[in-house]
Scaffold this motif. Sequence first.
Motif, PDB file in Angstrom:
ATOM      1  N   LEU A  12       0.843  -1.192   0.000  1.00  0.00           N
ATOM      2  CA  LEU A  12       0.000   0.000   0.000  1.00  0.00           C
ATOM      3  C   LEU A  12       0.884   1.251   0.000  1.00  0.00           C
ATOM      4  O   LEU A  12       1.677   1.451   0.917  1.00  0.00           O
ATOM      5  CB  LEU A  12      -0.912   0.015   1.225  1.00  0.00           C
ATOM      6  N   PRO A  13       0.768   2.104  -1.019  1.00  0.00           N
ATOM      7  CA  PRO A  13       1.639   3.289  -1.100  1.00  0.00           C
ATOM      8  C   PRO A  13       1.556   4.179   0.135  1.00  0.00           C
ATOM      9  O   PRO A  13       2.571   4.697   0.605  1.00  0.00           O
ATOM     10  CB  PRO A  13       1.125   4.017  -2.347  1.00  0.00           C
ATOM     11  N   GLY A  14       0.354   4.327   0.698  1.00  0.00           N
ATOM     12  CA  GLY A  14       0.181   5.234   1.821  1.00  0.00           C
ATOM     13  C   GLY A  14       0.821   4.765   3.112  1.00  0.00           C
ATOM     14  O   GLY A  14       0.985   5.563   4.045  1.00  0.00           O
ATOM     15  N   LEU A  15       1.176   3.482   3.197  1.00  0.00           N
ATOM     16  CA  LEU A  15       1.806   2.958   4.412  1.00  0.00           C
ATOM     17  C   LEU A  15       3.330   2.982   4.344  1.00  0.00           C
ATOM     18  O   LEU A  15       3.996   2.687   5.336  1.00  0.00           O
ATOM     19  CB  LEU A  15       1.331   1.535   4.693  1.00  0.00           C
ATOM     20  N   GLN A  16       3.886   3.327   3.191  1.00  0.00           N
ATOM     21  CA  GLN A  16       5.337   3.417   3.089  1.00  0.00           C
ATOM     22  C   GLN A  16       5.840   4.507   4.039  1.00  0.00           C
ATOM     23  O   GLN A  16       5.317   5.614   4.073  1.00  0.00           O
ATOM     24  CB  GLN A  16       5.756   3.734   1.652  1.00  0.00           C
ATOM     25  N   GLY A  17       6.838   4.177   4.830  1.00  0.00           N
ATOM     26  CA  GLY A  17       7.398   5.151   5.766  1.00  0.00           C
ATOM     27  C   GLY A  17       6.684   5.233   7.102  1.00  0.00           C
ATOM     28  O   GLY A  17       7.096   6.000   7.970  1.00  0.00           O
TER      29      GLY A  17
END
Length: 395
Positions: A283-288
């Motif tokens: 999921l892109p939004g969970l990166q970092g």
Amino acid sequence: MFAVLSTARKSITRATAVLSLLALAACDPSMFPATGGFGGPSINTSKPVPVALLVPYESAQEADNGMAQSIENAARMAMADLNGVQIDLRVYPTQGQAEGAQVAAARAVSEGAKIILGPVYGGSAKLAGLSVKDAGVNVLSFSNNTAIAGDNVFVLGSTFDNTADRLVRFAATQGKQRIMIVNALSPAETAGAMAIKGAIARNGASLAAEQSFELSQEDVFNSVQPIASTVRSTGADAIFFTSGNDGAMPLFAQMLPEAGIESPAPQYIGLQRLNVPSSALSLPGLQGSWFAIPDQALAQNFSSRYAASYGQAPHALAGYAYDGIAAIGALVQSGDSQALTAQALTRGSGFVGVNGIFRLNSDGTNQRGLAVATIQDNQVVEIDPAPRAFGGAGF
């Protein structure tokens, strides 16, 4: 309601017999183990120590029975790893019910158990503890519900307070000190929000804002713009979410970045493990994002050993059974007849389990050494290792 009617009848018959035994025991204190002066029974360390394991065998839920088997397997693995300590493990089914746990605990103590490992569920642990409190026997439950902890009941499960403390403490060292809390209006997530507030107060951070929402897709959608506006107006540099990927987190991970609120400005922090399930790693939004995980070297070693022995991965709670036996073994090895008292169980140096170091607190809660991890390029990356001793980094 039971899969096999004869099993239910046997359980009822056994429960009736044990309750009759308890009625007699109430009149004859000699049927219970002698208690020491430090909140627990005396033991003879030259003989195998009777330990009762309460697990949800004979449950109407098949998943409970599979869990029970995995927990028992892990306990027996731990026994095999003990150095010179003999444990007499006695397994008692609870049927996955609080009343079953209460009867099982009382029966275990009447049959000589010096300590109880389990049961799984919070309500079951509370009743089990009450049924053996007067006998001075301690209960090491697999629950993480701190509401049932205290007196002779300890929880081995990782608690919200412990996880929140670890993450807030780390965030503060990274300059992320103005924290906004976002939680669903459910009992568990409300409790999680309270734990985060406590951690903020204890670790020198500040509560920038709070935002709650009902457990519905529509309410999650409607909360996105208010969250974004609040972050901007308060200058919050971190958002601490109580939801996991089985709840609202995937929607927030998609919609908040679309609203211009994307980690690491502000930093996303998860009270739950944001790498579960593994599909969430993409999921892109969970990166970092940040979250806490057990000591991975120890956890992976246990999982590999368990799979080699039993042909499948251990249940998520199985490691707590190993930890419980490891703690009991470490204490009994001292040769002290008071090794299983509350005073001994709450020693400051704690114990080493399959998920890392842990120690029991006098209020029945626990502290566990956790690592801080993030997601980078769809993979879990440890950014602050789990402590290997209490009093060091991470505590």
